[in-house]
Design an enzyme around this catalytic site. Structure first.
Site, PDB file in Angstrom:
ATOM      1  N   LYS A 198      26.705  43.945  43.876  1.00  0.00           N
ATOM      2  CA  LYS A 198      27.407  45.157  43.439  1.00  0.00           C
ATOM      3  C   LYS A 198      27.447  46.201  44.567  1.00  0.00           C
ATOM      4  CE  LYS A 198      29.121  45.463  39.176  1.00  0.00           C
ATOM      5  NZ  LYS A 198      29.269  44.122  38.747  1.00  0.00           N
TER       6      LYS A 198
ATOM      7  N   LYS B 208      35.605  24.604  35.593  1.00  0.00           N
ATOM      8  CA  LYS B 208      35.453  25.039  34.204  1.00  0.00           C
ATOM      9  C   LYS B 208      36.448  26.142  33.861  1.00  0.00           C
ATOM     10  CE  LYS B 208      32.280  28.749  35.026  1.00  0.00           C
ATOM     11  NZ  LYS B 208      31.270  29.614  34.489  1.00  0.00           N
TER      12      LYS B 208
ATOM     13  N   LYS C 115      36.861  33.356  33.293  1.00  0.00           N
ATOM     14  CA  LYS C 115      37.685  34.535  33.530  1.00  0.00           C
ATOM     15  C   LYS C 115      38.060  34.648  35.005  1.00  0.00           C
ATOM     16  CE  LYS C 115      36.201  38.843  33.209  1.00  0.00           C
ATOM     17  NZ  LYS C 115      35.677  40.114  32.712  1.00  0.00           N
TER      18      LYS C 115
END
Ligand code: TRP
Length: 329
Positions: free
Chosen positions: A111, A194, A197
């Site tokens: 982050k 897979k 998002k």
């Protein structure tokens, strides 16, 4: 009975991979354990989301989980910020969290790299708040993906440190839980990997029937089998994997046989798959819309959940305060 707790980010919509993966297991598990499910809206603030969207996102996510089958009569479902006791526990635990270990957390480093202009203390203390979520109800098991395991490790470090420092056996060593072989992994329709998002290949529970048909018809396939009983290529295997989750066994067997005989028509396979996905998704989508529009119901669910979560939280905090020497006059 085990206490199980799961935190849900109030961002992103549920997709077929979430539904047939963790969510189905949550729905089953809620009957076998003391379950807490909460929406982690405090955590969402570490990235300064738009205040006008936060509440709508919470409502959407809550409605989706309820529509999919989380049952507020069985599990405790609440919004994190409705239980501000978690903030107090987070503060108390932060006295035992060292700067170095928080700075070394992978999610913090990532982050800090992604938002260099907003490396706030909330980000640094994200794992402490998460530990407080978990230890607030003294959860034994926490269903999480791989990306959250380090936070669980920190939770255990803090629990152990607290127990050792004060000479108590109060906090459990909460274990990550990934459902093992019960976890169905839904691939994407884009050939490999897979459904996710960040992969941009999701079939969402909120998708319209038309959107689902469109996405499924665009699924990657191959040139088709040229010899009887040839092995499936990855894109085609992925289609069959999704089909196994949503279609009747007889339907899957039919298309497998067509493939083995080199008679398969991928267009027919996809059409069938799209209709079977819609059969699962459409009722959830409709329930979701009804729930999202039902102010009274949501108010009731969230109110009851908060009351139950606060009772559990108060019990923990009463003991933590006493252990740490905070006493009423
Ligand atoms: N950090 C979790 C995520 O990003 C969400 C979360 C917050 C959570 N608190 C939690 C998960 C407590 C499990 C337990 O997905």
């Amino acid at each position: 009975m085990d206490t199980v707790l799961s935190g849900i980010r109030p961002t992103g919509r549920l997709h077929l991979g979430n539904y047939f993966g963790a969510l189905k297991n949550f729905i089953r598990m809620q009957h076998d354990a003391r379950c807490f499910f909460f929406i982690a809206d405090y955590h969402a603030l570490t990235t300064h989301p738009d205040p006008t969207h936060l509440h709508d996102n919470i409502r959407a996510v809550l409605s989706e989980y309820l529509a999919a089958g989380l049952d507020p009569n069985v599990a405790t479902i609440y919004i994190q910020s409705d239980v501000p006791q978690v903030a107090e526990l987070s503060l108390l635990l932060s006295m035992h969290a060292y700067l170095g270990e928080l700075e070394r957390t992978a999610s913090f480093k990532e982050k800090a790299r992604k938002q260099p202009d907003n490396v706030n203390a909330g980000l640094l203390c994200y794992p402490v708040l998460m530990a407080a979520d978990i230890l607030l109800h003294r959860a034994d098991k926490v269903p999480v993906g791989k990306d959250q395991e380090q936070h669980l490790e920190i939770t255990r470090v803090l629990a152990r440190r607290f127990n050792t420092l004060y000479g108590v056996d109060f906090f459990p060593e909460s274990q990550p839980y990934n459902f093992g072989s019960e976890l169905v992994k839904i691939p994407g329709l884009d050939g490999s990997g897979k459904m996710g998002k960040s992969e941009g290949n999701c079939l969402y529970l909120a998708d319209t029937d038309e959107a689902i048909r469109k996405k499924v018809m665009k699924a990657v396939t191959d040139a088709g089998p040229t010899e009887p009983d040839s092995p499936l290529s990855e894109p085609v295997r992925n289609i069959f994997t999704i089909m196994e989750a949503v279609s009747d066994p007889a339907t899957v067997a039919y298309f497998r046989e067509q493939y083995a005989r080199c008679a398969i028509r991928y267009g027919d396979l996809k059409k069938q798959l799209a209709e079977d996905i819609i059969r699962h998704i459409a009722p959830i989508r409709e329930r979701m819309q009804a729930i999202a529009a039902d102010e009274n119901y949501l108010h009731q669910v969230v109110g009851d959940g908060a009351a139950a979560a606060r009772r559990s939280a108060d019990e923990t905090l009463r003991e933590v305060r006493a252990i740490m020497g905070i006493k009423p006059f």
